[in-house]
Design a protein around this motif. Structure first.
Motif, PDB file in Angstrom:
ATOM      1  N   SER A   1       0.740  -1.196   0.035  1.00 31.30           N
ATOM      2  CA  SER A   1      -0.091   0.199  -0.006  1.00 31.30           C
ATOM      3  C   SER A   1       1.052   1.266   0.140  1.00 31.30           C
ATOM      4  CB  SER A   1      -0.953   0.000   1.197  1.00 31.30           C
ATOM      5  OG  SER A   1      -0.311   0.171   2.413  1.00 31.30           O
TER       6      SER A   1
ATOM      7  N   GLU B   1       3.746   1.550  -7.169  1.00 25.65           N
ATOM      8  CA  GLU B   1       3.620   0.654  -8.330  1.00 25.65           C
ATOM      9  C   GLU B   1       2.765  -0.657  -8.045  1.00 25.65           C
ATOM     10  OE1 GLU B   1       7.394   3.072  -8.657  1.00 25.65           O
ATOM     11  OE2 GLU B   1       6.328   1.637  -7.133  1.00 25.65           O
ATOM     12  N   ARG B   2       2.206  -0.728  -6.629  1.00 22.51           N
ATOM     13  CA  ARG B   2       1.637  -1.983  -6.239  1.00 22.51           C
ATOM     14  C   ARG B   2       0.077  -1.641  -5.856  1.00 22.51           C
ATOM     15  NH1 ARG B   2       4.493  -5.101  -9.094  1.00 22.51           N
ATOM     16  NH2 ARG B   2       6.683  -4.918  -8.533  1.00 22.51           N
ATOM     17  N   SER B   3      -0.667  -2.448  -6.025  1.00 18.38           N
ATOM     18  CA  SER B   3      -2.009  -2.422  -5.546  1.00 18.38           C
ATOM     19  C   SER B   3      -2.645  -3.153  -4.514  1.00 18.38           C
ATOM     20  CB  SER B   3      -3.119  -2.312  -6.951  1.00 18.38           C
ATOM     21  OG  SER B   3      -2.845  -3.672  -7.377  1.00 18.38           O
ATOM     22  N   LEU B   4      -3.744  -3.211  -4.297  1.00 17.22           N
ATOM     23  CA  LEU B   4      -4.194  -4.321  -3.065  1.00 17.22           C
ATOM     24  C   LEU B   4      -4.503  -5.700  -3.986  1.00 17.22           C
ATOM     25  CD1 LEU B   4      -7.020  -2.134  -1.217  1.00 17.22           C
ATOM     26  CD2 LEU B   4      -4.706  -3.202  -0.493  1.00 17.22           C
ATOM     27  N   SER B   5      -4.824  -5.520  -5.036  1.00 18.70           N
ATOM     28  CA  SER B   5      -4.882  -6.933  -5.948  1.00 18.70           C
ATOM     29  C   SER B   5      -3.425  -7.516  -6.012  1.00 18.70           C
ATOM     30  CB  SER B   5      -5.529  -6.532  -7.350  1.00 18.70           C
ATOM     31  OG  SER B   5      -4.613  -5.981  -8.235  1.00 18.70           O
ATOM     32  N   ASP B   6      -2.418  -6.761  -5.901  1.00 21.04           N
ATOM     33  CA  ASP B   6      -0.905  -7.530  -6.088  1.00 21.04           C
ATOM     34  C   ASP B   6      -0.876  -8.466  -4.608  1.00 21.04           C
ATOM     35  OD1 ASP B   6      -0.492  -6.486  -8.391  1.00 21.04           O
ATOM     36  OD2 ASP B   6       0.658  -4.849  -7.496  1.00 21.04           O
TER      37      ASP B   6
ATOM     38  N   ASP C   1       9.074  -2.752  -5.386  1.00 26.95           N
ATOM     39  CA  ASP C   1       9.026  -2.181  -6.941  1.00 26.95           C
ATOM     40  C   ASP C   1       9.547  -2.833  -7.794  1.00 26.95           C
ATOM     41  OD1 ASP C   1      11.210  -1.003  -5.892  1.00 26.95           O
ATOM     42  OD2 ASP C   1      10.736   0.916  -6.582  1.00 26.95           O
TER      43      ASP C   1
END
Length: 425
Positions: free
Chosen positions: A271, A275-280, A331
């Motif tokens: 979070s 470059e990252r999301s919760l789906s990741d 990332d």
């Protein structure tokens, strides 16, 4: 007297036996091992139904506060450990493990059913603070049964232990994937409401009771020797608190707490990374769980060449490296190669302590199950301490480095302690 376990397990008297079968063949052909594998799978299903959505349901559906949720989780941790310790010791004392298992899973049935009928704050306190945590004691009891059943198949003992543990992970992963899909559809689009997880968990728990009733050998009909120890509770508790056992609990707790620290850190690290999301997060957790299974199944071959302690040491080093790299380079474009590393490291540190405690407490599988629960408690406490101290000193990366360092220190300490101890047998 406590003795250092070896990787080959307890010695058994030589007996005339048919040619050894593989663990998978035994599970397919032997009704008892089929029942054990089914119990392990249903345990994984129940956990996957409940725990990933517990905080969401507690706060958004039941309406309890964050502070109340923390209180429920604290009580649940104590109840789970207390139930595992007392049920494990009681099983060794009276010898009727089937009755203890039925009582244990009945608590799960009652707890999940109450959440289906009346998902209210008071009910949640009773269900998640006491009944459902009591039901988690079945994990150690399943492996106690598996350990007793393998007395007639000593050559396949390690392979059966690893296969049954892999079944738990595989069932958990498949159930989690199902609910990820079902809840993602939304109730208005043919999917499920999140409260449906309790109905599913109740069904799985009822089925688990049925399999225990039919598949768990009745007292006096077991195809192995399992005499009640007759020890009183005080003597059994003193045995658990011996310095040698306490030292090993701390060492294995430091190792076993690392996967919990990873679960805590991953969503927070992602979070905070653009470059990252919760789906990741879901993708990472799913991939790690997926790669654990094949490496667990491969462990028995490595155990023919390396001791259990050496494999645990190697697993701690690899998993510590995984957590450290995840925190340092969230990332990175090569991030999605790390689950392979995680599965390789997790397999020994999640699987091998089961046989380690069983060998340490030869002839007392219930007490070994109690030690497994105490190890989990030690791991939870040490992972929480690593998180709190690490984030206070320097953030998530510091927490990862601290937890990884503790795990590696624990693995080295365990290896040195058992290297100097008198071998079992």
């Amino acid at each position: 007297m406590t003795r250092a376990p070896t990787h080959s397990g307890p010695k058994t008297a030589q007996a005339k036996q048919p040619p050894p079968m593989t663990a998978a063949t035994l599970i397919l052909r032997d009704p008892l091992f089929r029942a054990i594998a089914a119990m392990a799978a249903l345990y994984g299903v129940v956990n996957a139904c409940i725990y990933p959505y517990l905080s969401l349901i507690a706060v958004e559906r039941v309406g309890i506060s964050d502070g109340t949720l923390a209180f429920v989780l604290a009580i649940a941790s104590a109840a789970a450990v207390l139930a595992s310790v007392l049920f494990g010791i009681l099983a060794d004392q009276i010898g009727n493990r089937r009755l203890i298992a039925l009582m244990t899973v009945s608590a799960t049935v009652l707890g999940t059913l109450l959440m289906v009928i009346a998902p209210l704050p008071g009910v949640m306190l009773l269900a998640h603070g006491l009944l459902i945590p009591m039901g988690t004691a079945i994990f150690g009891q399943i492996f106690a049964l598996n350990n007793l059943a393998t007395q007639n198949h000593p050559a396949q003992r390690d392979a059966l232990q690893a296969t049954v543990r892999a079944v738990v992970s595989a069932a958990f992963l498949l159930t989690l994937l199902f609910w990820t899909w079902g809840l993602g559809q939304g109730a208005n689009r043919g999917g499920f409401d999140v409260m449906a997880v309790y109905a599913s968990a109740t069904g799985a728990a009822v089925l688990l009771v049925a399999i225990i009733w039919r598949g768990w050998p009745r007292p006096g009909r077991e195809p192995w020797t399992d005499r009640p120890l007759g020890l009183n509770l005080r003597a059994a508790l003193i045995e658990l608190s011996r310095p040698a056992n306490a030292f090993r609990l701390a060492a294995l707790g430091a190792i076993g707490g690392l996967p919990m620290l990873y679960i805590i850190l991953t969503p927070l690290i992602f979070s905070a990374t653009p470059e990252r999301s919760l789906s990741d997060v879901a993708l990472m957790v799913g991939l790690v769980a997926g790669f654990e299974v094949p490496f667990m199944l491969a462990l028995p071959r490595l155990q023919k060449r390396l001791s259990r302690q050496s494999l645990i040491l190697g697993g701690a080093l690899i998993y510590g490296g995984f957590v450290t790299l995840l925190a340092l380079y969230p990332d990175g474009s090569w991030l999605w190669l790390l689950p392979v590393l995680a599965g390789l490291g997790a397999a020994p540190i999640l699987t091998l302590p089961i046989g380690y405690w069983q060998d340490l407490m030869q002839g007392r599988p219930g007490t070994a199950a109690a030690l497994m629960a105490l190890q989990r408690l030690a791991g939870d406490l040490l992972s929480a301490a690593s998180f709190a101290l690490g984030t206070a000193l320097g953030g998530y990366t510091s927490a990862a480095l601290l937890g990884g360092g503790l795990a590696m220190l624990g693995a080295v300490a365990l290896w040195l302690a058992d290297r100097k101890a008198k071998p079992a047998g």
